[in-house]
Write a protein that holds these residues in place. Structure first.
Motif, PDB file in Angstrom:
ATOM      1  N   ARG A   1      31.029  29.852  32.124  1.00 35.01           N
ATOM      2  CA  ARG A   1      31.792  31.025  31.690  1.00 35.01           C
ATOM      3  C   ARG A   1      30.862  32.091  31.104  1.00 35.01           C
ATOM      4  O   ARG A   1      31.091  33.301  31.279  1.00 35.01           O
ATOM      5  CB  ARG A   1      32.873  30.612  30.701  1.00 35.01           C
ATOM      6  N   ALA A   2      29.804  31.666  30.416  1.00 34.48           N
ATOM      7  CA  ALA A   2      28.820  32.632  29.913  1.00 34.48           C
ATOM      8  C   ALA A   2      28.090  33.310  31.068  1.00 34.48           C
ATOM      9  O   ALA A   2      27.804  34.517  31.020  1.00 34.48           O
ATOM     10  CB  ALA A   2      27.818  31.934  28.996  1.00 34.48           C
ATOM     11  N   LEU A   3      27.798  32.552  32.116  1.00 33.31           N
ATOM     12  CA  LEU A   3      27.168  33.145  33.292  1.00 33.31           C
ATOM     13  C   LEU A   3      28.107  34.144  33.956  1.00 33.31           C
ATOM     14  O   LEU A   3      27.674  35.233  34.385  1.00 33.31           O
ATOM     15  CB  LEU A   3      26.778  32.038  34.277  1.00 33.31           C
ATOM     16  N   VAL A   4      29.377  33.802  34.052  1.00 31.63           N
ATOM     17  CA  VAL A   4      30.356  34.728  34.632  1.00 31.63           C
ATOM     18  C   VAL A   4      30.425  36.014  33.806  1.00 31.63           C
ATOM     19  O   VAL A   4      30.510  37.123  34.354  1.00 31.63           O
ATOM     20  CB  VAL A   4      31.736  34.056  34.740  1.00 31.63           C
ATOM     21  N   ASP A   5      30.369  35.894  32.486  1.00 32.25           N
ATOM     22  CA  ASP A   5      30.361  37.081  31.628  1.00 32.25           C
ATOM     23  C   ASP A   5      29.147  37.953  31.927  1.00 32.25           C
ATOM     24  O   ASP A   5      29.243  39.196  31.933  1.00 32.25           O
ATOM     25  CB  ASP A   5      30.363  36.670  30.152  1.00 32.25           C
ATOM     26  N   GLU A   6      27.990  37.317  32.165  1.00 26.50           N
ATOM     27  CA  GLU A   6      26.778  38.073  32.492  1.00 26.50           C
ATOM     28  C   GLU A   6      26.914  38.759  33.845  1.00 26.50           C
ATOM     29  O   GLU A   6      26.489  39.911  34.015  1.00 26.50           O
ATOM     30  CB  GLU A   6      25.564  37.135  32.489  1.00 26.50           C
TER      31      GLU A   6
END
Length: 223
Positions: free
Chosen positions: A19-24
């Motif tokens: 999910r952090a990667l998706v935010d990036e």
């Protein structure tokens, strides 16, 4: 529309990293509709996301190698969903020089200058996928090892020690932390292990590059 799909894990750190990667990815591509999905353990499932499509989409596997999940599982879910709009499945993230650069960066964060390096990946029953990790290890000046198949991390460490390497470190060819990377830590027996690639900006760049490459045929089909 971009649908990044991860394998999923019982370890909550894995989904948090995805999910952090998706935010990036969203931060690097403002305005792009990005809907993450998972093959197992986490929600929403890829089938659920495909059922809710309101336009063409590109599924980008958040996988470092083209093994069973990429070659069989994801295409099967797409076919079974029978989405109402065109869907293309992009290439997996690895191998890519930007990902290897992130692996180097994570390794450097351990400090010191190792004389022997192990590049540890998941491992696969698909020989071609393992061969890619061996090739990447060569690019890194390392030897390859795997969490689930031979050669395993203790064997690789022992081989380096037999060559006289006194300072050894393990580079991670894992996208996210989880049970398999924990297994590598256990197998390393106190040898430092680098963090997973994680939600690094360069990883997000690769996700968007795979999306762009797969989008061109969709645009051409649309006329």
């Amino acid at each position: 529309m971009l649908v990044p799909v991860a394998h999923g894990s019982r370890d909550p750190r894995s989904a948090a990293t995805v999910r952090a990667l998706v935010d990036e990815v969203r931060a690097q591509a403002p305005g792009l509709d990005v809907r993450p999905a998972f093959l197992d353990f986490d929600a929403p499932s890829l089938g659920e996301v495909l059922d809710g499509l309101d336009g063409p989409a590109v599924v980008v596997p958040l996988l470092l190698g083209s093994a069973y999940h990429a070659r069989v599982d994801i295409p099967a879910v797409v076919a079974a969903a029978g989405p109402a709009h065109p869907v293309r499945v992009a290439d997996v993230l690895g191998p890519d020089p930007r990902l290897l650069a992130v692996a180097r960066e994570r390794l450097a964060a351990l400090g010191g200058e190792p004389r022997g390096i192990v590049l540890a990946g998941t491992g696969s029953g698909h020989a071609a996928a393992n061969a890619v990790v061996h090739r990447l290890a060569g690019d890194l000046g390392a030897v390859a090892a795997f969490a689930t198949t031979a050669p395993r991390v203790p064997e690789a460490i022992a081989a380096l020690q037999a060559r006289g390497a006194e300072r050894i470190a393990v580079a991670s060819w894992f996208l996210a932390p989880g049970r398999l990377l924990d297994r590598v830590h256990e197998q390393a027996g106190g040898v430092p292990v680098a963090e997973a690639l994680g939600a690094h900006p360069a990883v997000a760049e690769v996700v968007l590059a795979r999306f762009a490459a797969a989008t061109r045929p969709l645009l051409a089909a649309a006329g």
